[in-house]
Design an enzyme around this catalytic site. Sequence first.
Site, PDB file in Angstrom:
ATOM      1  N   HIS A 364       0.817  -1.209   0.000  1.00 31.40           N
ATOM      2  CA  HIS A 364       0.000   0.000   0.000  1.00 31.40           C
ATOM      3  C   HIS A 364       0.854   1.264   0.000  1.00 31.40           C
ATOM      4  O   HIS A 364       0.420   2.306  -0.470  1.00 31.40           O
ATOM      5  CB  HIS A 364      -1.050  -0.048   1.119  1.00 31.40           C
ATOM      6  CG  HIS A 364      -2.189  -0.960   0.752  1.00 31.40           C
ATOM      7  ND1 HIS A 364      -2.292  -2.243   1.208  1.00 31.40           N
ATOM      8  CD2 HIS A 364      -3.216  -0.797  -0.124  1.00 31.40           C
ATOM      9  CE1 HIS A 364      -3.350  -2.820   0.650  1.00 31.40           C
ATOM     10  NE2 HIS A 364      -3.930  -1.966  -0.160  1.00 31.40           N
ATOM     11  N   ARG A 471     -11.764   3.164  -2.621  1.00 31.19           N
ATOM     12  CA  ARG A 471     -11.501   2.223  -1.521  1.00 31.19           C
ATOM     13  C   ARG A 471     -12.100   2.805  -0.244  1.00 31.19           C
ATOM     14  O   ARG A 471     -11.481   3.655   0.387  1.00 31.19           O
ATOM     15  CB  ARG A 471      -9.994   2.023  -1.357  1.00 31.19           C
ATOM     16  CG  ARG A 471      -9.306   1.299  -2.503  1.00 31.19           C
ATOM     17  CD  ARG A 471      -7.811   1.162  -2.225  1.00 31.19           C
ATOM     18  NE  ARG A 471      -7.181   0.169  -3.064  1.00 31.19           N
ATOM     19  CZ  ARG A 471      -6.495   0.441  -4.175  1.00 31.19           C
ATOM     20  NH1 ARG A 471      -6.362   1.674  -4.583  1.00 31.19           N
ATOM     21  NH2 ARG A 471      -5.931  -0.533  -4.867  1.00 31.19           N
ATOM     22  N   ARG A 507     -16.471   0.761  -3.588  1.00 32.88           N
ATOM     23  CA  ARG A 507     -16.337  -0.630  -3.161  1.00 32.88           C
ATOM     24  C   ARG A 507     -16.792  -0.737  -1.706  1.00 32.88           C
ATOM     25  O   ARG A 507     -16.427   0.111  -0.886  1.00 32.88           O
ATOM     26  CB  ARG A 507     -14.872  -1.051  -3.293  1.00 32.88           C
ATOM     27  CG  ARG A 507     -14.613  -2.447  -2.808  1.00 32.88           C
ATOM     28  CD  ARG A 507     -13.216  -2.885  -3.124  1.00 32.88           C
ATOM     29  NE  ARG A 507     -12.232  -2.219  -2.269  1.00 32.88           N
ATOM     30  CZ  ARG A 507     -10.920  -2.374  -2.413  1.00 32.88           C
ATOM     31  NH1 ARG A 507     -10.445  -3.130  -3.378  1.00 32.88           N
ATOM     32  NH2 ARG A 507     -10.076  -1.768  -1.606  1.00 32.88           N
ATOM     33  N   GLU A 605     -11.039 -11.104  -8.153  1.00 36.29           N
ATOM     34  CA  GLU A 605      -9.679 -11.027  -7.603  1.00 36.29           C
ATOM     35  C   GLU A 605      -9.249 -12.322  -6.929  1.00 36.29           C
ATOM     36  O   GLU A 605      -8.211 -12.389  -6.292  1.00 36.29           O
ATOM     37  CB  GLU A 605      -9.540  -9.833  -6.652  1.00 36.29           C
ATOM     38  CG  GLU A 605     -10.610  -9.698  -5.604  1.00 36.29           C
ATOM     39  CD  GLU A 605     -10.469  -8.423  -4.761  1.00 36.29           C
ATOM     40  OE1 GLU A 605      -9.438  -7.741  -4.843  1.00 36.29           O
ATOM     41  OE2 GLU A 605     -11.401  -8.143  -3.998  1.00 36.29           O
ATOM     42  N   ASN A 628      -4.316  -6.818  -8.444  1.00 39.17           N
ATOM     43  CA  ASN A 628      -3.302  -6.896  -7.381  1.00 39.17           C
ATOM     44  C   ASN A 628      -3.474  -8.185  -6.587  1.00 39.17           C
ATOM     45  O   ASN A 628      -2.527  -8.949  -6.384  1.00 39.17           O
ATOM     46  CB  ASN A 628      -3.425  -5.716  -6.411  1.00 39.17           C
ATOM     47  CG  ASN A 628      -3.367  -4.384  -7.111  1.00 39.17           C
ATOM     48  OD1 ASN A 628      -2.858  -4.301  -8.218  1.00 39.17           O
ATOM     49  ND2 ASN A 628      -3.895  -3.352  -6.486  1.00 39.17           N
ATOM     50  N   ASP A 629      -4.713  -8.412  -6.147  1.00 38.70           N
ATOM     51  CA  ASP A 629      -4.953  -9.649  -5.401  1.00 38.70           C
ATOM     52  C   ASP A 629      -4.950 -10.857  -6.323  1.00 38.70           C
ATOM     53  O   ASP A 629      -4.434 -11.912  -5.972  1.00 38.70           O
ATOM     54  CB  ASP A 629      -6.284  -9.562  -4.649  1.00 38.70           C
ATOM     55  CG  ASP A 629      -6.112  -8.834  -3.328  1.00 38.70           C
ATOM     56  OD1 ASP A 629      -5.112  -9.113  -2.643  1.00 38.70           O
ATOM     57  OD2 ASP A 629      -6.935  -7.972  -2.995  1.00 38.70           O
ATOM     58  N   ARG A 639       1.630 -10.230  -1.852  1.00 39.88           N
ATOM     59  CA  ARG A 639       1.933  -8.971  -2.540  1.00 39.88           C
ATOM     60  C   ARG A 639       2.740  -8.000  -1.687  1.00 39.88           C
ATOM     61  O   ARG A 639       3.289  -7.036  -2.202  1.00 39.88           O
ATOM     62  CB  ARG A 639       0.633  -8.309  -3.020  1.00 39.88           C
ATOM     63  CG  ARG A 639      -0.285  -7.919  -1.895  1.00 39.88           C
ATOM     64  CD  ARG A 639      -1.681  -7.568  -2.391  1.00 39.88           C
ATOM     65  NE  ARG A 639      -1.898  -6.144  -2.504  1.00 39.88           N
ATOM     66  CZ  ARG A 639      -3.081  -5.592  -2.742  1.00 39.88           C
ATOM     67  NH1 ARG A 639      -4.149  -6.355  -2.900  1.00 39.88           N
ATOM     68  NH2 ARG A 639      -3.213  -4.309  -2.826  1.00 39.88           N
ATOM     69  N   CYS A 676      -9.152  -2.589 -12.243  1.00 41.82           N
ATOM     70  CA  CYS A 676      -8.785  -1.490 -11.351  1.00 41.82           C
ATOM     71  C   CYS A 676      -7.534  -1.798 -10.529  1.00 41.82           C
ATOM     72  O   CYS A 676      -7.173  -1.040  -9.641  1.00 41.82           O
ATOM     73  CB  CYS A 676      -9.948  -1.129 -10.430  1.00 41.82           C
ATOM     74  SG  CYS A 676     -10.444  -2.475  -9.360  1.00 41.82           S
TER      75      CYS A 676
HETATM   76  C1  PEP Z   1      -6.826  -5.313  -6.229  1.00 47.12           C
HETATM   77  O1  PEP Z   1      -6.750  -6.263  -5.454  1.00 47.12           O
HETATM   78  O2  PEP Z   1      -6.358  -5.325  -7.381  1.00 47.12           O
HETATM   79  C2  PEP Z   1      -7.479  -4.057  -5.825  1.00 47.12           C
HETATM   80  C3  PEP Z   1      -7.717  -3.107  -6.695  1.00 47.12           C
HETATM   81  O3  PEP Z   1      -7.814  -3.900  -4.529  1.00 47.12           O
HETATM   82  P1  PEP Z   1      -6.790  -3.616  -3.318  1.00 47.12           P
HETATM   83  O4  PEP Z   1      -5.468  -3.236  -3.914  1.00 47.12           O
HETATM   84  O5  PEP Z   1      -7.404  -2.543  -2.502  1.00 47.12           O
HETATM   85  O6  PEP Z   1      -6.763  -4.936  -2.606  1.00 47.12           O
HETATM   86 MG    MG Z   2      -8.018  -6.394  -3.708  1.00 43.33          MG
END
Ligand code: PEP
Ligand code: MG
Length: 756
Positions: A364, A471, A507, A605, A628-629, A639, A676
């Site tokens: 993050h 978010r 979300r 995800e 990302n997930d 990650r 996203c």
């Molecule tokens: C993701 O997982 O790609 C996502 C956009 O959500 P976050 O990064 O908040 O888990």
């Molecule tokens: Mg995510």
Amino acid sequence: MLDTLRQIVQEVNSTEDLAEALDIVVRQVSRALESDACSVYLIDPHTKEYVLAATEGLNTKVGKVRLKLGQGLIGLVGDREEPINVENMLSHPNFFASPGLGEENFHGFLGVPMIHQRRVMGIITIYQSEQRLFAEDEQSFLVTLAAQLVGVIAHAQVVGTEFLQKSIWKRRKKQSLNYNGIPACSGVAFGQSIVIYPSARLDLVPERKTEDIDSEFKRYTEAVEIVKGEITNLRDGLTNFLNEENRAVFDVYIQILESDSLYSDVKAEILKGFWAPWALRKVIDGYIAELEKTNNEYMLERKDDFRELGRRVLSQLQSQKRLTPNYPDNTILIGEQLTAASIAEVPEGKLAGVVSLEGSSNSHLSILARALGIPTVVGLEGACLKELDNKEVIVDGYYGQIYINPDRAVRREFIRLKKEEDDLQAELSELRDLPAETIDGHRVKLEVNTGLAADISQSLQVGAEGVGLYRTEIPFMARDRFPTENEQTIIYRQLLKAFSPRPVTMRTLDIGGDKSLPYFEINEQNPFLGWRGIRVTLDHPDIFLVQMKAMLRANAGLGNLRILLPFISSIGELEEAMRLYRQAYDEVREDYPDLEKPELGVMIEVPAAVTMAEDIARRVDFLSVGSNDLTQYILAVDRNNSRVANLYESLHPAVLRALKQIVDNGKAERCSVSICGEIAGDPIATIILLALGYDSLSMSASRLLQVKWVIRNFTKQRSEELLEEIWALDDAQEIRRYMESVLEEEGLGGLVRAGK
Ligand code: PEP
Ligand code: MG
């Protein structure tokens, strides 16, 4: 043996002095294994030599014996990266007698490498006078100890302890240095570094007595005052990021620090003759133990506050001079593991670059840096914080490199590149009002990911067509209880209004994994596979319904809301969430009879959702891929874990195939499909996503114009031809290099490296 090992490790951990820690090791190992001598050699990263750092039984001073890599038996252990057990080292072809060391008196030799993240940091050796091979259990004892010890050594190297700097490392004449890391946000930054030192560890404070009770008490009182000032400043510095109410958690900290009980309990311990750090540890540990005994949820949740405060006061005690840094105008913020809060601590407009020795490009911290458009490098190899402080620094966020005190030629080159980058940026800003459309007329919607208040104006400045991901956990994070329906309505309405009539995709609360709320702790052994996202909110319809009702109320009269459900892994979950959504809608409609029902979407995800994409798409209005997930679950790579950061690759063919499956299945059900995750804002991936047929890409505002530039320079047809070539490549790095060369050929190289 296990007890002995544990005892050595405990003793080593109880000291902060590396020299003392290594002395403990050589003494205790000699005793435990009844060897006649034991030594530890560390590698001087600057001269690439082994340096004797501690010894028991050999007759020389540490820091004086130096061996080249590959030299002697020590060098052989390092080269082979495995233990070497020799019956008579004097007759071994690699034996090399360092003058004055006295190794000639020994025969039996066992050397074990100390390896940290594939890098040899040093060697631990034991010797025996008589000729003999060390037994297997002795060897495994030393291997186990080396594996435990190497973390302490690696950490000491990062911090650059006095012992390493004065006794082990040779002074270098060359002032300019450069380091490699992982690029986390592109761009070139020039500035002056400020190092944020690692946080203090209360659990490692040793029990020590003091003679001078008065001065211990005085320094404790001073430390508390400094921390109070620090927290007040931090609170005020967040004005632009968080609203008044969200900042209230900092007031709780100040109240605890000012409480009579904390003050008098620590004082009582100091009066018993303990030094201040131990008194503090004892009192904080005691409070936490008491809190753990209660069944009161609110009290249980205070545990973290006490821990955080204990850590802050301790870090003041350990370094009384640690004041809020004086941030220069072009601050390059450097730390071992920087957090989003450390970025927020830098006054607005002063942060030029970020360097975190640990971390990955999808933590993050990196996401926040990209949201702010600050060139960032993480996961730096072999750097030492002390050597990085207060220096002239260049950050190359394209290649993940940093230059310390760069020489004239390097500086001149980067000044030129930075100038080109600024020119490019100015050209890109002209794309603001032009459509994201390919040469052959294919439109893609470009939206932004938001969460911070500061995002809004930046997003509008770059011409975002909407918010693809808001978010919502951010406003939940910085307070000490769940926000009420009314409070949430106000926050959501602000955002909907700011973007109206453009769509805003909100979300629902996505906590768990690495995102926890200070007042709703989730303690699990495997949090990324645990109670996360929709799983939490379905188990708490109270929280879920309040949030959805707040969103629906906020949307009344505006009509630009879309709702997105995170972490769906089964149709059952989706149907239950849809049932609650209907309930929330019916309740709010009692107050607003004309209430529109916003579109509902699902984040894809989790691998299960990829395979079920068609069934999901049939039930909802849109899909949005959380790459990302999805990357972390498809590749089984955490990650946030810097140890495996090199394996985390969203361009991995397995991920790309999943992206294709999702979009094909979504389209088969006439569902719009967006993405996203961070890949959406990576210009290298734009052509691939375009070819795959994604309708909308949602990214950090700082990336939007770059992505638009790529789209406007290609035809859809050419992107599809390129995709065919990509399917033939089976390695993420190969795909990355190939796409870089494609951008370069099209004259878009300035997006993937410094310069135009
Ligand atoms: C993701 O997982 O790609 C996502 C956009 O959500 P976050 O990064 O908040 O888990
Ligand atoms: Mg995510």
